[in-house]
Design a protein around this motif. Structure first.
Motif, PDB file in Angstrom:
ATOM      1  N   VAL A  28       1.003  -1.782  -0.421  1.00 11.28           N
ATOM      2  CA  VAL A  28      -0.005  -0.149   0.115  1.00 11.28           C
ATOM      3  C   VAL A  28       0.803   1.124   0.396  1.00 11.28           C
ATOM      4  O   VAL A  28       1.599   1.096   0.690  1.00 11.28           O
ATOM      5  N   MET A  29       0.737   2.477  -1.142  1.00  6.12           N
ATOM      6  CA  MET A  29       1.527   3.225  -0.842  1.00  6.12           C
ATOM      7  C   MET A  29       0.397   4.609  -0.339  1.00  6.12           C
ATOM      8  O   MET A  29      -0.390   4.179  -0.602  1.00  6.12           O
ATOM      9  N   PRO A  30       1.022   5.985  -0.126  1.00  5.00           N
ATOM     10  CA  PRO A  30       0.931   6.735  -0.042  1.00  5.00           C
ATOM     11  C   PRO A  30      -1.157   6.772  -0.762  1.00  5.00           C
ATOM     12  O   PRO A  30      -2.104   7.952  -0.668  1.00  5.00           O
ATOM     13  N   ASN A  31      -1.027   6.602  -2.538  1.00  9.94           N
ATOM     14  CA  ASN A  31      -1.882   7.551  -3.151  1.00  9.94           C
ATOM     15  C   ASN A  31      -2.007   5.971  -4.558  1.00  9.94           C
ATOM     16  O   ASN A  31      -3.147   5.646  -5.069  1.00  9.94           O
ATOM     17  N   HIS A  32      -1.934   4.499  -4.439  1.00  9.59           N
ATOM     18  CA  HIS A  32      -2.156   3.502  -4.515  1.00  9.59           C
ATOM     19  C   HIS A  32      -1.695   2.268  -3.765  1.00  9.59           C
ATOM     20  O   HIS A  32      -1.188   2.275  -3.559  1.00  9.59           O
ATOM     21  N   ILE A  33      -2.459   1.099  -5.101  1.00 12.93           N
ATOM     22  CA  ILE A  33      -1.951  -0.047  -4.470  1.00 12.93           C
ATOM     23  C   ILE A  33      -1.318  -1.306  -5.106  1.00 12.93           C
ATOM     24  O   ILE A  33      -2.244  -1.221  -6.310  1.00 12.93           O
ATOM     25  N   HIS A  34      -0.349  -1.572  -5.001  1.00 10.33           N
ATOM     26  CA  HIS A  34      -0.294  -2.767  -5.901  1.00 10.33           C
ATOM     27  C   HIS A  34      -0.289  -4.368  -5.453  1.00 10.33           C
ATOM     28  O   HIS A  34       0.182  -4.356  -4.160  1.00 10.33           O
ATOM     29  N   GLY A  35      -0.582  -5.072  -6.217  1.00  8.45           N
ATOM     30  CA  GLY A  35      -0.742  -6.880  -5.917  1.00  8.45           C
ATOM     31  C   GLY A  35      -0.817  -7.748  -7.158  1.00  8.45           C
ATOM     32  O   GLY A  35      -0.652  -7.511  -8.099  1.00  8.45           O
ATOM     33  N   ILE A  36      -0.662  -8.224  -5.765  1.00  2.70           N
ATOM     34  CA  ILE A  36      -0.164 -10.151  -7.004  1.00  2.70           C
ATOM     35  C   ILE A  36      -1.181 -10.771  -6.152  1.00  2.70           C
ATOM     36  O   ILE A  36      -1.446 -10.638  -4.962  1.00  2.70           O
ATOM     37  N   PHE A  37      -2.101 -11.525  -7.250  1.00  3.91           N
ATOM     38  CA  PHE A  37      -3.449 -12.245  -7.218  1.00  3.91           C
ATOM     39  C   PHE A  37      -3.366 -13.821  -7.824  1.00  3.91           C
ATOM     40  O   PHE A  37      -2.786 -12.909  -8.973  1.00  3.91           O
ATOM     41  N   VAL A  38      -3.618 -14.269  -7.154  1.00  2.00           N
ATOM     42  CA  VAL A  38      -4.388 -16.132  -8.412  1.00  2.00           C
ATOM     43  C   VAL A  38      -5.379 -15.760  -8.800  1.00  2.00           C
ATOM     44  O   VAL A  38      -5.700 -16.447  -7.613  1.00  2.00           O
ATOM     45  N   ILE A  39      -5.950 -16.674  -9.290  1.00  2.00           N
ATOM     46  CA  ILE A  39      -7.468 -17.088  -9.842  1.00  2.00           C
ATOM     47  C   ILE A  39      -7.439 -18.168  -9.515  1.00  2.00           C
ATOM     48  O   ILE A  39      -6.241 -19.120 -11.156  1.00  2.00           O
ATOM     49  N   ASP A  40      -7.985 -19.671  -9.144  1.00  2.00           N
ATOM     50  CA  ASP A  40      -7.811 -20.801  -9.133  1.00  2.00           C
ATOM     51  C   ASP A  40      -9.237 -20.867  -8.743  1.00  2.00           C
ATOM     52  O   ASP A  40     -10.057 -20.556  -8.899  1.00  2.00           O
ATOM     53  N   ASP A  41      -9.186 -21.855 -10.321  1.00  2.00           N
ATOM     54  CA  ASP A  41     -10.665 -22.626 -10.832  1.00  2.00           C
ATOM     55  C   ASP A  41     -11.720 -23.035  -9.646  1.00  2.00           C
ATOM     56  O   ASP A  41     -12.468 -22.971  -9.293  1.00  2.00           O
ATOM     57  N   TYR A  42     -10.890 -24.091  -9.251  1.00  2.00           N
ATOM     58  CA  TYR A  42     -11.310 -25.078  -8.547  1.00  2.00           C
ATOM     59  C   TYR A  42     -12.761 -25.814  -9.043  1.00  2.00           C
ATOM     60  O   TYR A  42     -13.350 -26.323  -8.278  1.00  2.00           O
ATOM     61  N   GLY A  43     -12.666 -26.036 -10.338  1.00  2.00           N
ATOM     62  CA  GLY A  43     -13.342 -26.951 -10.711  1.00  2.00           C
ATOM     63  C   GLY A  43     -14.830 -25.987 -11.264  1.00  2.00           C
ATOM     64  O   GLY A  43     -15.816 -26.250 -11.559  1.00  2.00           O
TER      65      GLY A  43
END
Length: 107
Positions: free
Chosen positions: A78-93
Motif C-alpha cells: 500500500v502506497m500513499p495513493n495506490h496499492i500494488h498487488g499480485i493475486f492468483v485466480i484458481d478455478d476450483y472446478g
C-alpha cells in the motif's frame, strides 16, 4: 514528479485484446485513489506509514483471500495513493458439471 494530469499524462491500456481476465492465472494489479490523492498514509524514513485509511485498504486486501475461495493473495504494498498487488485466480472446478454418484441396482 508532479500531480497526475490526464491532459498531459496520456495512458494507454496494456490489457491484451481478447484475453479473458476472469480465467485462472496470476495477475499484477494497481489500484489508484480518486484523483491520485495521498489518502493512505505517507513515506517516512523510507518506510510506508499507513494511516487509518491505509489500514482499511490493507485489511480489505487480506480479506479478499478469505472471502473469495478461488483467489490466492501474493505480495502487495500500500502506497500513499495506490496499492500494488499480485493475486492468483484458481478455478476450483468452476463451471464443471457436478453430479451425485448413482446407486445401480439399489432401491
Amino acid at each position: 514528479m508532479g500531480k497526475y494530469n490526464p491532459e498531459i499524462h496520456h495512458r494507454r491500456s496494456i490489457r491484451l485484446k481478447g484475453y479473458e481476465y476472469s480465467q485462472e492465472g496470476a495477475y499484477f494489479i494497481t489500484i489508484c485513489s480518486w484523483n491520485r490523492e495521498c489518502l493512505f498514509g505517507e513515506v517516512l524514513d523510507g518506510l510506508m506509514r499507513l494511516n487509518q485509511y491505509g489500514q482499511i485498504v490493507e485489511k480489505e486486501w487480506l480479506q479478499t483471500g478469505i472471502i473469495r475461495i478461488n483467489v490466492k493473495l501474493d505480495v502487495f504494498v500500500v502506497m500513499p495513493n495506490h496499492i500494488h498487488g499480485i493475486f492468483v485466480i484458481d478455478d476450483y472446478g468452476r463451471g464443471t458439471l457436478q453430479r451425485a454418484p448413482t446407486m445401480k441396482g439399489k432401491p
